[in-house]
Design a protein around this motif. Sequence first.
Motif, short mmCIF file in Angstrom:
data_model
loop_
_atom_site.label_atom_id
_atom_site.label_comp_id
_atom_site.label_asym_id
_atom_site.label_seq_id
_atom_site.Cartn_x
_atom_site.Cartn_y
_atom_site.Cartn_z
N ASP A 81 51.61 30.17 35.94
CA ASP A 81 51.73 29.92 37.51
C ASP A 81 53.46 30.51 37.95
OD1 ASP A 81 49.17 29.48 37.78
OD2 ASP A 81 49.73 27.10 37.96
N GLU A 82 53.33 30.93 39.10
CA GLU A 82 54.75 30.93 39.81
C GLU A 82 54.54 30.12 41.21
OE1 GLU A 82 56.92 35.03 39.97
OE2 GLU A 82 54.80 35.46 39.80
N LEU A 83 55.62 29.64 41.45
CA LEU A 83 55.52 28.69 42.85
C LEU A 83 56.60 29.39 43.91
CD1 LEU A 83 54.75 26.24 44.30
CD2 LEU A 83 56.58 25.06 43.05
N ILE A 84 56.11 29.48 44.94
CA ILE A 84 56.96 30.05 46.15
C ILE A 84 56.84 28.83 47.03
CG2 ILE A 84 57.10 31.57 48.02
CD1 ILE A 84 55.24 33.68 46.45
N ILE A 85 58.22 28.16 47.26
CA ILE A 85 58.46 27.18 48.00
C ILE A 85 58.96 27.73 49.32
CG2 ILE A 85 59.67 25.08 48.31
CD1 ILE A 85 59.83 24.97 44.94
N VAL A 86 58.46 27.29 50.44
CA VAL A 86 59.12 27.69 51.79
C VAL A 86 59.47 26.48 52.39
CG1 VAL A 86 58.70 28.69 53.95
CG2 VAL A 86 57.43 29.43 51.90
N ALA A 87 60.68 26.10 52.79
CA ALA A 87 61.45 25.19 53.20
C ALA A 87 61.78 25.38 54.54
CB ALA A 87 62.60 24.56 52.31
N ASP A 88 62.22 24.16 55.35
CA ASP A 88 62.47 24.46 56.75
C ASP A 88 63.91 24.83 56.97
OD1 ASP A 88 63.19 22.01 55.75
OD2 ASP A 88 62.54 21.12 57.40
N GLN B 281 48.74 35.73 53.12
CA GLN B 281 47.54 36.78 53.11
C GLN B 281 47.82 37.60 51.80
OE1 GLN B 281 48.08 38.78 56.68
NE2 GLN B 281 49.72 39.95 56.10
N ASP B 282 48.93 37.80 51.25
CA ASP B 282 49.30 38.45 50.01
C ASP B 282 49.59 37.63 49.08
OD1 ASP B 282 48.85 40.90 51.72
OD2 ASP B 282 50.96 40.83 52.17
N LEU B 283 49.10 36.38 48.91
CA LEU B 283 49.43 35.39 47.67
C LEU B 283 48.91 36.03 46.46
CD1 LEU B 283 51.12 33.00 47.27
CD2 LEU B 283 49.06 31.60 47.64
N ASN B 284 47.60 36.44 46.65
CA ASN B 284 47.04 36.94 45.39
C ASN B 284 46.74 38.45 45.03
OD1 ASN B 284 46.36 34.25 44.71
ND2 ASN B 284 44.73 34.10 46.16
N SER B 285 47.72 39.33 45.78
CA SER B 285 47.63 40.65 45.81
C SER B 285 48.39 41.08 44.35
CB SER B 285 48.35 41.04 47.04
OG SER B 285 49.82 41.07 46.82
N ASP B 286 48.26 42.20 44.00
CA ASP B 286 48.98 42.75 43.21
C ASP B 286 50.27 43.12 43.27
OD1 ASP B 286 46.70 42.82 41.49
OD2 ASP B 286 45.95 44.86 42.12
N VAL B 287 50.82 43.02 44.48
CA VAL B 287 52.41 43.29 44.73
C VAL B 287 53.15 42.16 43.84
CG1 VAL B 287 52.56 41.88 46.78
CG2 VAL B 287 53.83 43.74 46.65
N SER B 288 54.20 42.62 43.40
CA SER B 288 55.37 41.94 42.80
C SER B 288 55.61 40.66 43.59
CB SER B 288 56.39 42.44 42.34
OG SER B 288 57.36 42.77 43.30
N THR B 289 56.00 39.39 43.02
CA THR B 289 56.63 38.48 43.54
C THR B 289 57.60 38.66 44.61
OG1 THR B 289 55.53 36.79 42.20
CG2 THR B 289 57.06 35.65 43.93
N ASP B 290 58.55 39.50 44.13
CA ASP B 290 59.85 39.70 44.79
C ASP B 290 59.52 40.74 46.26
OD1 ASP B 290 61.61 38.61 43.16
OD2 ASP B 290 62.28 40.51 41.84
N GLU B 291 58.74 41.52 45.96
CA GLU B 291 58.14 42.48 47.06
C GLU B 291 57.36 41.66 48.10
OE1 GLU B 291 58.17 46.03 49.14
OE2 GLU B 291 59.27 45.48 47.10
#
Length: 141
Positions: free
Chosen positions: A58-65, A100-110
């Motif tokens: 897993d990778e975790l993207i955290i979005v903070a305020d 909307q793109d969380l499970n897409s094939d695009v890299s996490t950086d992109e």
Amino acid sequence: MRKLLVATHERFASGIMETLKLIMGENEDISEISAYVEPGFDMQKEAEKKIHELDEEDELIIVADIMGGSVANVFSSYIQSEKVHIITGLNLPLLISLAQDLNSDVSTDELIKNAIQMGREGIVDLNKMIEENSDIAMSLS
């Protein structure tokens, strides 16, 4: 698999998550932390819990305020891991783009780059935009 965590002070996370669910529906890969709502809330403990819930792949993207706030600061101790990414400056266009793109094939950086761009484009001085566009429309007639 990518996971998305919306983590904010007070109820900002729960409120924006309700709006996201209204627009996009439920997604089990997206969770939230509404920090400091309950007395005795321990941000460090909550962060550790979220990090330890991750599977090895897993990778975790955290979005903070807010950058520099305690929520982002606590999670920042985990960024040495390539599995943890932190974005600050939460807004709805940014969140929709990530979701909307969380499970897409695009890299996490992109994915992050695109979402930040959407978040920026979602910030508009509508009065100024209408004023500028009405001037253009009037000059064309």
